[in-house]
Enzyme design. Structure first.
Site, short mmCIF file in Angstrom:
data_model
loop_
_atom_site.label_atom_id
_atom_site.label_comp_id
_atom_site.label_asym_id
_atom_site.label_seq_id
_atom_site.Cartn_x
_atom_site.Cartn_y
_atom_site.Cartn_z
N HIS A 323 0.81 -1.22 0.00
CA HIS A 323 0.00 0.00 0.00
C HIS A 323 0.85 1.28 0.00
CE1 HIS A 323 -0.32 -1.26 4.48
NE2 HIS A 323 0.61 -0.34 4.43
N MET A 375 -5.76 -2.94 16.88
CA MET A 375 -5.61 -4.18 17.65
C MET A 375 -6.78 -4.41 18.60
SD MET A 375 -2.46 -3.11 20.14
CE MET A 375 -2.33 -1.47 20.84
N HIS A 396 -6.32 1.64 2.90
CA HIS A 396 -5.30 0.70 3.37
C HIS A 396 -5.37 0.42 4.86
CE1 HIS A 396 -3.11 3.82 5.48
NE2 HIS A 396 -2.03 3.09 5.63
#
Length: 473
Positions: A323, A375, A396
């Site tokens: 990306h 996360m 992305h």
């Protein structure tokens, strides 16, 4: 600067001043950068001044401020009409990208009893952090030359993976046109001992589970079943790529005057693609991209070996895609095929079904588009669709809304780890500050980013993945 909503989730920055094309921003109101603290939209307008730019200066839904170009910026220049190439349109981490693997015959329920052992083993098997040496310290420059010229293919030939891995890599893991002689001695020095290292910042290796399937046919072609355990790796070209960018920004900054190029921001330093400086940067950038592909290949093989040892299964590659890259491609512009240099900075290539660059088993469904979230939230697998309005590009990631310094201020990395583990997400980090800088609310809402990506015809949803364990850089 004026910005107008011209359609749902599509904003236009009209041409003014030296802009050669308008700016087009794919976003919802909540995803638009705030002008007071994020100059990304100004950067979209600045990019629109580049010589040879066609159609528009595009911004993806995860857009935020970057070096020269915004992160989430896409711009294509006409190679045959003095179109330029700009290292700022690629970024310092050349070919930074994402690799997704899926565990064979293992679901999240079966994995739960083995997760701790796998995470502990990954914690020691995955080198990470600033300046860390990689899994495969190269013995000499001749070996690094092979990495720079052949990327993942060379790594697989040396036993770091299996031949099928190459079928599921963008460009089969090897960009043609790389020339190691265009890479400086300093960049080579920095790369010799970093192959197979994660890096720091937002780089990660994450164990995930497929939580929701949106397109059963595409998911099946990619090997994704509901509940399947996956490994997502986000890393790039490390110090070598950073040095390549630094070297060529300086060279182009000095060379612009001889081509009569004036840019509104020196970070947009550029020269024509078909110039000695442009061709040298392309050759060096492709070499750095091959380094990045080999780097992810080594990291994936290390994860595969951990799963084989601790979970009695192996990992199959779903796809690997960059990306941060500029590529010379042919696209239709106003009914004519044109040779373009497509800059994707913080933007993922998104090829439609039956594109000639796709492997046969993925051709019916389109290219996997891998978009990690945070996360603490989720990541997505999408697929390319026909008639993409931004030269076959998509978002992305989630896109930052806070700088690293802002995120770390008042945030305890230790407390964040405790919170994540209370949600069933195991965390292995290298520092408490590093964890704090990557807290989930430092990023945009990934679900909103994906919804806009799909609604605006950039890609379509295939599967949603949720985190089970995170190894942070």
């Amino acid at each position: 600067m004026k910005i107008v909503e011209e359609a749902p989730n599509r904003y236009r920055i009209p041409r003014e001043g030296a802009m050669r094309v308008p700016g087009i921003v794919f976003a919802s109101p909540s995803l638009l950068p705030g002008e007071a603290d994020d100059a990304a939209l100004v950067q979209v307008a600045n990019v629109a001044e580049l010589p040879g730019i066609v159609r528009a200066s595009f911004a993806m839904p995860d857009v935020h401020w970057g070096y020269g170009f915004p992160i989430g910026g896409v711009a294509a220049t006409d190679v045959d009409d003095a179109g330029v190439i700009s290292p700022g349109g690629v970024g310092f981490d050349i070919s930074c990208g994402v690799r997704l693997l899926v565990a064979r015959d293992l679901d999240r329920t079966e994995f739960s009893g083995r997760r701790g052992a796998v995470m502990d083993r990954l914690d020691t098997a995955i080198p990470r952090g600033m300046g860390t040496k990689g899994i495969w310290p190269l013995p000499d420059r001749a070996t690094l030359r092979r990495v720079l010229e052949a990327g993942s293919r060379y790594a697989v030939e040396q036993g770091h993976g299996v031949p099928r891995d190459l079928d599921r890599c963008e460009d089969r893991g090897e960009l043609a046109g790389a020339d190691w002689s265009a890479v400086s001695d300093r960049a080579i020095e920095r790369g010799l001992d970093q192959v197979g290292s994660l890096g720091s910042g937002n780089h990660f290796l994450e164990i995930q589970a497929v939580d929701e399937i949106f397109d059963a046919q595409a998911a099946a072609a990619m090997g994704l079943d509901h509940g399947a355990v996956c490994v997502m790796i986000h890393s790039g070209s490390r110090g070598l790529g950073h040095q390549v960018c630094s070297d060529h920004v300086r060279k182009m900054d000095k060379a612009m005057a001889q081509y009569g190029i004036v840019v509104p921001d020196r970070q947009l330093a550029c020269t024509p693609v078909r110039s000695p400086e442009g061709e040298a940067y392309l050759a060096a950038m492709y070499a750095a991209a091959n380094f990045a592909r080999a780097n992810r290949q080594l990291l994936a093989q290390a994860a595969r070996e951990v799963f084989e040892a601790e979970a009695a299964t192996t990992l199959d590659l779903v796809y690997d895609v960059s990306h941060n890259l500029a590529k010379v491609e042919v696209h239709d512009v106003d009914g004519h095929e044109r040779t373009l240099c497509v800059h994707r900075k913080g933007a993922t290539r998104s090829l439609p079904p039956h594109h000639p660059d796709l492997p046969d088993d993925l051709a019916p469904v389109g290219q996997p588009v891998l978009i990690p979230g945070t996360m603490g939230t989720a990541s997505y697998v999408l697929a390319g669709v026909p008639d993409n309005p931004a030269f076959g590009s998509a978002a992305h990631g989630a896109g930052r809304v806070q700088s690293r310094q802002q995120a770390a201020r008042g945030t305890s990395g230790r407390s964040l780890q405790t919170e994540l583990e209370a949600q069933g997400i195991e965390v292995r980090g290298t520092s408490w500050r590093g964890l704090a800088e990557e807290k989930p609310d430092a990023y945009k809402d990934i679900d909103a980013v994906i919804d806009v990506t799909e609604r605006t015809g950039l890609a379509r949803k295939v599967a949603r993945l949720v985190p089970l364990g995170v190894v942070k850089g």
